[in-house]
Design a protein around this motif. Structure first.
Motif, PDB file in Angstrom:
ATOM      1  N   ASN A 134     -42.824  95.610  48.344  1.00  0.00           N
ATOM      2  CA  ASN A 134     -42.557  95.828  46.922  1.00  0.00           C
ATOM      3  C   ASN A 134     -43.421  94.830  46.136  1.00  0.00           C
ATOM      4  O   ASN A 134     -43.006  93.724  45.843  1.00  0.00           O
ATOM      5  CB  ASN A 134     -41.068  95.631  46.631  1.00  0.00           C
ATOM      6  N   LYS A 160     -42.001  93.193  42.974  1.00  0.00           N
ATOM      7  CA  LYS A 160     -41.016  92.142  43.231  1.00  0.00           C
ATOM      8  C   LYS A 160     -41.729  90.821  43.521  1.00  0.00           C
ATOM      9  O   LYS A 160     -41.370  89.766  42.980  1.00  0.00           O
ATOM     10  CB  LYS A 160     -40.140  92.538  44.427  1.00  0.00           C
ATOM     11  N   GLU A 172     -41.517  87.361  41.256  1.00  0.00           N
ATOM     12  CA  GLU A 172     -41.112  86.066  41.812  1.00  0.00           C
ATOM     13  C   GLU A 172     -42.201  85.019  41.567  1.00  0.00           C
ATOM     14  O   GLU A 172     -41.908  83.870  41.205  1.00  0.00           O
ATOM     15  CB  GLU A 172     -40.822  86.189  43.312  1.00  0.00           C
TER      16      GLU A 172
END
Length: 319
Positions: free
Chosen positions: A43, A46, A50
């Motif tokens: 992903n 994602k 982060e």
């Protein structure tokens, strides 16, 4: 595989940007371990999110470059930390994850080694002992450069619980959990000491009221810890991230630290061809040596039984 390359001694790649991977990056960042951290996840959004979140705190820590990448960004990492895989669910043992995560690793490890065959591979995904063994076989790396987080976290839980029981700071309690990072783990009471004094000698002068039953209860609490945390909050990631950062620091700073990482055993206590945790010396080369210390007969028997449990699982891996 690519030709051997010189790796950046302060670059760390993390495969998997879920709870454990992202929190590991955070732990490394706030401890000033590594100057370059790349997050790689199926992903990509994602991983990007982060990395952005971590970078926004860069003014509060030592200089570090954090970014999202893909497998090609593994190319010059000194250490590649693998946290990817299916996560443990309530009422599910770590060994229940084997089938799902073996297939993920069969696809993932060749993509890592395509770009870097000169790094250290640190496996954190569960079941960590089986997946470390799989990573070793799939990568073709020497055993010194492939190991798992093993029972480093379990040993910390053990020390923490002893600290509470004895009312002594955890950093003055020394003890190890050996064997599987799972239900067959073994508390090595014979190697446990407080301020350099064995428990047999310390307990009679301790002002607390410890008993043999107290010790058995502590060992059970260590065994059940992950299940209780998962039941309450869904997953564990803070303590394992700190444990992983300790392992990484030991390597990057060439510390010769003794940690219970999971590594391939070659005859220790009569155990062969399986990855399990024993006190192990770690430095910039990875595994320096595994320590075979004097265990009580019942501890040694329990360790061998732990190995047999995992060997039974490994027979069906079809590598």
């Amino acid at each position: 595989m690519s030709p051997q390359q010189n790796n950046n001694p302060n670059k760390i790649a993390i495969i998997g940007a879920g709870g454990v991977g992202a929190t590991t990056a955070y732990a490394l960042m706030i401890k000033g371990i590594g100057s370059e951290i790349v997050l790689i996840d199926i992903n990509k959004q994602k991983a990007e999110g982060e990395a952005m979140d971590l970078n926004h705190g860069s003014s509060f820590v030592n200089p570090v470059k954090v970014y999202a990448g893909d497998y090609s960004d593994c190319k010059d990492a000194k250490i590649i930390i693998i946290t990817a895989g299916a996560k443990q669910k309530p009422n599910e043992s770590r060994l229940d994850l084997v089938a799902k995560n073996v297939e993920i690793f069969k696809e993932m490890i060749p993509q890592i080694t395509e770009y870097n065959d000169n790094c250290i591979l640190l496996v954190v995904s569960n079941p960590v002992d089986i997946l470390t063994y799989i990573t070793l076989k799939l990568s073709g790396f020497p055993k010194e450069r492939v190991f798992g987080s093993g029972t480093v976290l379990d040993s910390s839980r053990f020390r923490s619980l002893l600290s509470e029981s004895c009312n002594i700071a955890a950093n003055n309690v020394h003890g190890y959990i050996i064997g599987e990072h799972g239900d067959s783990k073994v508390a090595a009471w014979s190697l446990t000491n407080i301020a350099g004094t064995s428990l047999d000698d310390y307990c009679p002068v301790c002002e607390e009221t410890c008993t043999r039953d107290s010790q058995e209860q502590i060992a059970k609490q260590v065994k059940d810890a992950a299940y209780k945390i998962i039941e309450r909050k869904g997953s564990t990631f803070y303590a394992i991230a700190l444990a992983t950062s300790k392992i990484v620091r030991s390597i990057l700073r060439d510390e010769n630290s003794v940690l219970t990482v999971s590594t391939l055993l070659q005859g220790e206590y009569g155990v062969e061809d399986i990855c399990l945790s024993l006190p192990t010396v770690l430095n910039s080369s990875g595994i320096d040596r595994v320590l075979t210390l004097n265990l009580e007969p019942e501890e040694r028997d329990a360790f061998v039984k732990s190995a047999e449990t995992l060997q039974e699982v490994s027979k069906n891996l079809n590598l």
